[in-house]
Enzyme design. Structure first.
Site, PDB file in Angstrom:
ATOM      1  N   ARG B  16     -53.941  -1.397  23.882  1.00 20.90           N
ATOM      2  CA  ARG B  16     -52.890  -2.433  23.891  1.00 20.90           C
ATOM      3  C   ARG B  16     -52.569  -2.872  25.314  1.00 20.90           C
ATOM      4  O   ARG B  16     -52.277  -4.037  25.582  1.00 20.90           O
ATOM      5  CB  ARG B  16     -51.631  -1.948  23.168  1.00 20.90           C
ATOM      6  CG  ARG B  16     -50.963  -0.779  23.851  1.00 20.90           C
ATOM      7  CD  ARG B  16     -49.691  -0.342  23.130  1.00 20.90           C
ATOM      8  NE  ARG B  16     -49.288   0.966  23.603  1.00 20.90           N
ATOM      9  CZ  ARG B  16     -48.054   1.274  23.999  1.00 20.90           C
ATOM     10  NH1 ARG B  16     -47.110   0.372  23.968  1.00 20.90           N
ATOM     11  NH2 ARG B  16     -47.767   2.486  24.411  1.00 20.90           N
ATOM     12  N   SER B  43     -43.929  -3.571  23.844  1.00 21.46           N
ATOM     13  CA  SER B  43     -44.814  -2.590  23.212  1.00 21.46           C
ATOM     14  C   SER B  43     -46.228  -3.133  23.017  1.00 21.46           C
ATOM     15  O   SER B  43     -47.209  -2.411  23.132  1.00 21.46           O
ATOM     16  CB  SER B  43     -44.265  -2.177  21.847  1.00 21.46           C
ATOM     17  OG  SER B  43     -42.974  -1.640  21.978  1.00 21.46           O
ATOM     18  N   GLU B  64     -42.425 -12.044  11.515  1.00 23.87           N
ATOM     19  CA  GLU B  64     -43.893 -12.003  11.611  1.00 23.87           C
ATOM     20  C   GLU B  64     -44.573 -13.119  10.808  1.00 23.87           C
ATOM     21  O   GLU B  64     -45.536 -13.729  11.267  1.00 23.87           O
ATOM     22  CB  GLU B  64     -44.425 -10.640  11.164  1.00 23.87           C
ATOM     23  CG  GLU B  64     -44.102  -9.503  12.130  1.00 23.87           C
ATOM     24  CD  GLU B  64     -42.672  -8.981  12.000  1.00 23.87           C
ATOM     25  OE1 GLU B  64     -41.972  -9.392  11.048  1.00 23.87           O
ATOM     26  OE2 GLU B  64     -42.246  -8.170  12.843  1.00 23.87           O
ATOM     27  N   PHE B  89     -47.057  -4.717  10.907  1.00 24.99           N
ATOM     28  CA  PHE B  89     -46.182  -5.836  10.592  1.00 24.99           C
ATOM     29  C   PHE B  89     -46.908  -7.170  10.610  1.00 24.99           C
ATOM     30  O   PHE B  89     -46.509  -8.119   9.953  1.00 24.99           O
ATOM     31  CB  PHE B  89     -45.014  -5.886  11.585  1.00 24.99           C
ATOM     32  CG  PHE B  89     -44.252  -4.607  11.670  1.00 24.99           C
ATOM     33  CD1 PHE B  89     -44.054  -3.843  10.526  1.00 24.99           C
ATOM     34  CD2 PHE B  89     -43.762  -4.148  12.871  1.00 24.99           C
ATOM     35  CE1 PHE B  89     -43.354  -2.651  10.586  1.00 24.99           C
ATOM     36  CE2 PHE B  89     -43.056  -2.957  12.945  1.00 24.99           C
ATOM     37  CZ  PHE B  89     -42.854  -2.204  11.802  1.00 24.99           C
ATOM     38  N   HIS B 120     -50.696  -0.706  18.026  1.00 28.65           N
ATOM     39  CA  HIS B 120     -50.147   0.442  17.299  1.00 28.65           C
ATOM     40  C   HIS B 120     -50.841   0.650  15.964  1.00 28.65           C
ATOM     41  O   HIS B 120     -50.202   0.850  14.929  1.00 28.65           O
ATOM     42  CB  HIS B 120     -48.635   0.272  17.111  1.00 28.65           C
ATOM     43  CG  HIS B 120     -47.889   0.219  18.406  1.00 28.65           C
ATOM     44  ND1 HIS B 120     -48.030  -0.816  19.299  1.00 28.65           N
ATOM     45  CD2 HIS B 120     -47.024   1.097  18.972  1.00 28.65           C
ATOM     46  CE1 HIS B 120     -47.268  -0.586  20.361  1.00 28.65           C
ATOM     47  NE2 HIS B 120     -46.661   0.570  20.190  1.00 28.65           N
ATOM     48  N   ASP B 128     -43.629   7.839  15.430  1.00 29.04           N
ATOM     49  CA  ASP B 128     -42.899   6.864  14.619  1.00 29.04           C
ATOM     50  C   ASP B 128     -43.143   7.008  13.111  1.00 29.04           C
ATOM     51  O   ASP B 128     -42.355   6.530  12.300  1.00 29.04           O
ATOM     52  CB  ASP B 128     -43.256   5.431  15.054  1.00 29.04           C
ATOM     53  CG  ASP B 128     -42.373   4.973  16.208  1.00 29.04           C
ATOM     54  OD1 ASP B 128     -41.337   5.617  16.441  1.00 29.04           O
ATOM     55  OD2 ASP B 128     -42.735   3.983  16.860  1.00 29.04           O
ATOM     56  N   GLN B 132     -44.793   2.699  10.405  1.00 27.76           N
ATOM     57  CA  GLN B 132     -45.299   1.929  11.546  1.00 27.76           C
ATOM     58  C   GLN B 132     -46.813   2.064  11.712  1.00 27.76           C
ATOM     59  O   GLN B 132     -47.398   1.435  12.593  1.00 27.76           O
ATOM     60  CB  GLN B 132     -44.641   2.407  12.850  1.00 27.76           C
ATOM     61  CG  GLN B 132     -43.173   2.736  12.727  1.00 27.76           C
ATOM     62  CD  GLN B 132     -42.323   1.512  12.484  1.00 27.76           C
ATOM     63  OE1 GLN B 132     -42.351   0.585  13.275  1.00 27.76           O
ATOM     64  NE2 GLN B 132     -41.589   1.488  11.382  1.00 27.76           N
ATOM     65  N   ARG B 178     -52.029   2.519  20.369  1.00 26.10           N
ATOM     66  CA  ARG B 178     -50.917   2.856  21.258  1.00 26.10           C
ATOM     67  C   ARG B 178     -51.287   3.845  22.360  1.00 26.10           C
ATOM     68  O   ARG B 178     -50.917   3.642  23.520  1.00 26.10           O
ATOM     69  CB  ARG B 178     -49.770   3.426  20.422  1.00 26.10           C
ATOM     70  CG  ARG B 178     -48.603   3.909  21.267  1.00 26.10           C
ATOM     71  CD  ARG B 178     -47.432   4.315  20.384  1.00 26.10           C
ATOM     72  NE  ARG B 178     -46.308   4.768  21.186  1.00 26.10           N
ATOM     73  CZ  ARG B 178     -46.062   6.052  21.467  1.00 26.10           C
ATOM     74  NH1 ARG B 178     -46.847   7.004  20.992  1.00 26.10           N
ATOM     75  NH2 ARG B 178     -45.028   6.380  22.208  1.00 26.10           N
TER      76      ARG B 178
END
Lengths: 273, 326
Positions: B16, B43, B64, B89, B120, B128, B132, B178
């Site tokens: 990322r 993030s 989103e 998401f 992620h 998390d 997620q 991540r």
């Protein structure tokens, strides 16, 4: 050159006849929401929008998105009226048939002059917002018009888009709600009421005008008002009549997604003469 | 026989992070690059782009579905939009926060030049937990007609493939993760959409992997080489379109294939590779992935171990495949 109201009314009558003929020939389709939107589309395509049908991908053009894609017949008829080569008048009768460019819902693969392929409700305003932001970045004069159904705005994404358009000050964006009061299952107020509509758009940060969606002078005035409004998007809440122009179909939810019979077709065409 | 160099894992940047840096480089070269984010730019690392190009960065809030539509609209206005969010998401069918239907209608069916980057991804996000963690999005993205779907292994791969995505005319989904990712490639390695990379040569068995599991596969290959097993490792960074030729050749040359991915085994890289294998040179296959369950909170390493995504799991699968082959 600006057209007179009498000229626009003449076009609207032809478009209504096209819609009735197309849908009765196809034996399926959505007459109600097509007939309610006629004046607005005629005003946009034949009088107001900065477009050149001979050069449909002109960079500086205005764009129209029919977010309520099931009203495709009114859009097809108006585009044919304006002479778009990929929406030929003489083929309108092939609506919904295998091989026709006039698909059940607007499809850019078949008519490249369309600005969006629609039919899955609730998505057009986000698309229009993206186009408005793109035009602003490039410093183009283009304005973006998105027609939404009153049932369609029950979709949550519409309000996501409404919030972000106001936040992003997308003043090139105009939402037009075809407030004809009827959705497939019945009256909007009975299915899931969306009132008070104008108050909602205002609360979401939009410059909001309520107009008679069948009154050309009122539509024209509202579009000019929208163009003069800086710093916020404009919403026109257009009060309309479902199936406008055909007395026995008006305000009857039966004709949201059902074609008139062959007998009714003749009666309807008589009324529209 | 040439002596193989052993894979010495060294952590590089998270994919990322590489994505965020690549966007800035692209943004400097091309003013048509625009970025849209949904309240997690710190993030997804699009914050770097936002700082340098505030006029070309659009914050859509936590919307989103709307964000995907706005991105498609920008593409239709001639821009090259990158929209990003957590994979969970941006793509998955979440009851509220979903972008899948918008990717289907506005990007795939509408043929827009939209780039969707999910960060992620997988279970390696760690603490998390499952709400997620996206372990379905490769299957979903591959079901979208005309989409290019990619899952780069490390920093170098991500930078190159983000660039390739920008240059490609059409919708793209790119999966990033991540945690810091082990370095697989030397800087300067060339990447091409749809062209896999053989990161280790071998003739007894082939391991095909992508994302974080490329490094695990290389470790597995070293362990197997110690047992005298010759292992080919292929980084299938593009899941769609697949490099059919490399798969057919691996099936013919080695007669045994293990596919490893940080994704559900349903509908991911494994089943897509298997389809090509049965169509070309049928051979024994084993699959390393997540088997029909949701993970939990924990350290990435703890989770990869519990859900059997480590090099030891891949080596076990290879031994199993070899036993079936004989």
């Amino acid at each position: 050159m600006a057209k007179s109201i009498a000229e626009l009314q003449g076009i609207a009558r032809r478009v209504r006849r096209d819609i009735v003929e197309m849908i009765t020939t196809a034996r399926s389709g959505h007459p109600g929401g097509s007939l309610s939107a006629v004046e607005i589309l005629v005003e946009l395509y034949c009088n107001h929008m900065r477009i050149d049908p001979a050069n449909p991908k002109w960079d500086d053009r205005d764009r129209f998105i029919l977010s309520k894609g099931h009203a495709a017949p009114v859009l097809y008829s108006v585009m044919a009226e304006r002479g778009y080569a990929d929406a030929p008048q003489e083929k309108l009768g092939t609506l919904r048939r295998f091989g026709s460019v006039f698909q059940g819902h607007p499809d850019m693969r078949f008519i490249p002059s369309l600005e969006a392929s629609t039919g899955s409700l609730g998505q057009g305003l986000s698309l229009g917002l993206g186009m408005a932001l793109g035009a602003r970045l490039d410093g183009r004069p283009s304005r973006i018009y998105v027609m939404l159904g009153d049932g369609e705005i029950q979709e949550g994404q519409v309000w996501e888009a409404a919030t972000s358009a106001a936040f992003l000050k997308a003043d090139k964006l105009v939402a037009i709600v075809d407030y004809n009061q009827i959705q497939l299952d019945g009256f909007v107020k009975d299915i899931m009421d969306v009132a008070p509509l104008a108050d909602k758009w205002r609360a979401f940060g939009w410059h909001t005008l309520e107009i008679d969606g069948h009154d050309f002078a009122a539509i024209e005035e509202a579009l000019a008002d929208a163009a003069a409004t800086k710093g916020k998007p404009t919403c026109l809440v257009a009060h309309t009549v479902k199936d406008k122009g055909v007395s026995f179909m008006e305000n009857n939810s039966k004709y949201h997604g059902m074609p008139p019979t062959q007998d009714e077709r003749a009666l309807a065409l008589q009324e529209l003469n | 026989m040439p002596v193989k160099t052993r894979f010495e894992p060294r952590l590089g940047a998270a994919t990322r992070e590489a994505f965020g840096r690549a966007l800035v480089e692209l943004g400097r070269e091309n003013k048509d690059i625009v970025v849209i984010d949904a309240d997690i730019s710190k993030s997804t690392m699009t914050t770097y782009f936002a700082k340098e190009f505030p006029d070309r960065f659009f914050s859509c809030g936590i919307t989103e579905s709307n964000m995907i539509g706005v991105g498609a609209g920008l593409a239709m206005a001639g821009k090259i939009p990158f929209v990003s969010s957590f994979s969970a998401f941006a793509v998955d069918i979440f009851p509220v926060n979903n972008g899948f239907e918008q990717m289907r209608v506005c990007a795939a069916y509408g043929r827009s030049n939209l780039k969707v980057v999910g960060t992620h991804s997988g279970i390696s996000i760690g603490e998390d937990g499952p709400s997620q963690m996206s372990v379905e999005e490769i299957a979903l993205a591959c079901s979208l007609t005309g989409f290019v779907v990619m899952a780069p292994a490390d920093e170098t791969a991500t930078k190159a493939l983000v660039r390739a995505a920008a240059e490609y005319d059409g919708p793209v989904f790119l999966r990033t993760g991540r945690p810091k990712a082990p370095v697989v490639y030397a800087p300067g390695q060339r990447f091409e959409i749809g062209k896999s990379i053989e990161v280790a040569a071998g003739s007894d068995v082939t391991i095909i992997a992508n994302g974080l599991l490329v490094a695990q596969s290389m470790l597995a290959a070293d362990a197997l080489e110690d047992e005298g097993i010759s292992v080919r490792v292929i980084d299938m960074h593009t899941v769609k379109p697949l490099d059919r030729e490399a798969i057919a050749r691996a099936a013919a040359d080695t007669g045994a294939i293990v596919v490893a991915e940080e994704h559900l085994i349903d509908g991911g890289l494994g089943v897509r590779v298997a389809q090509v294998v049965v169509e070309t040179n049928p051979c024994v296959m084993e699959f390393v992935g997540i088997h029909d369950r949701y993970a939990e909170s924990g350290q990435p390493d703890e989770l990869l171990e519990k859900y059997h995504l480590l090099s030891t799991d891949i080596a076990d699968a290879a031994r199993k495949a070899l036993a079936r082959k004989r």
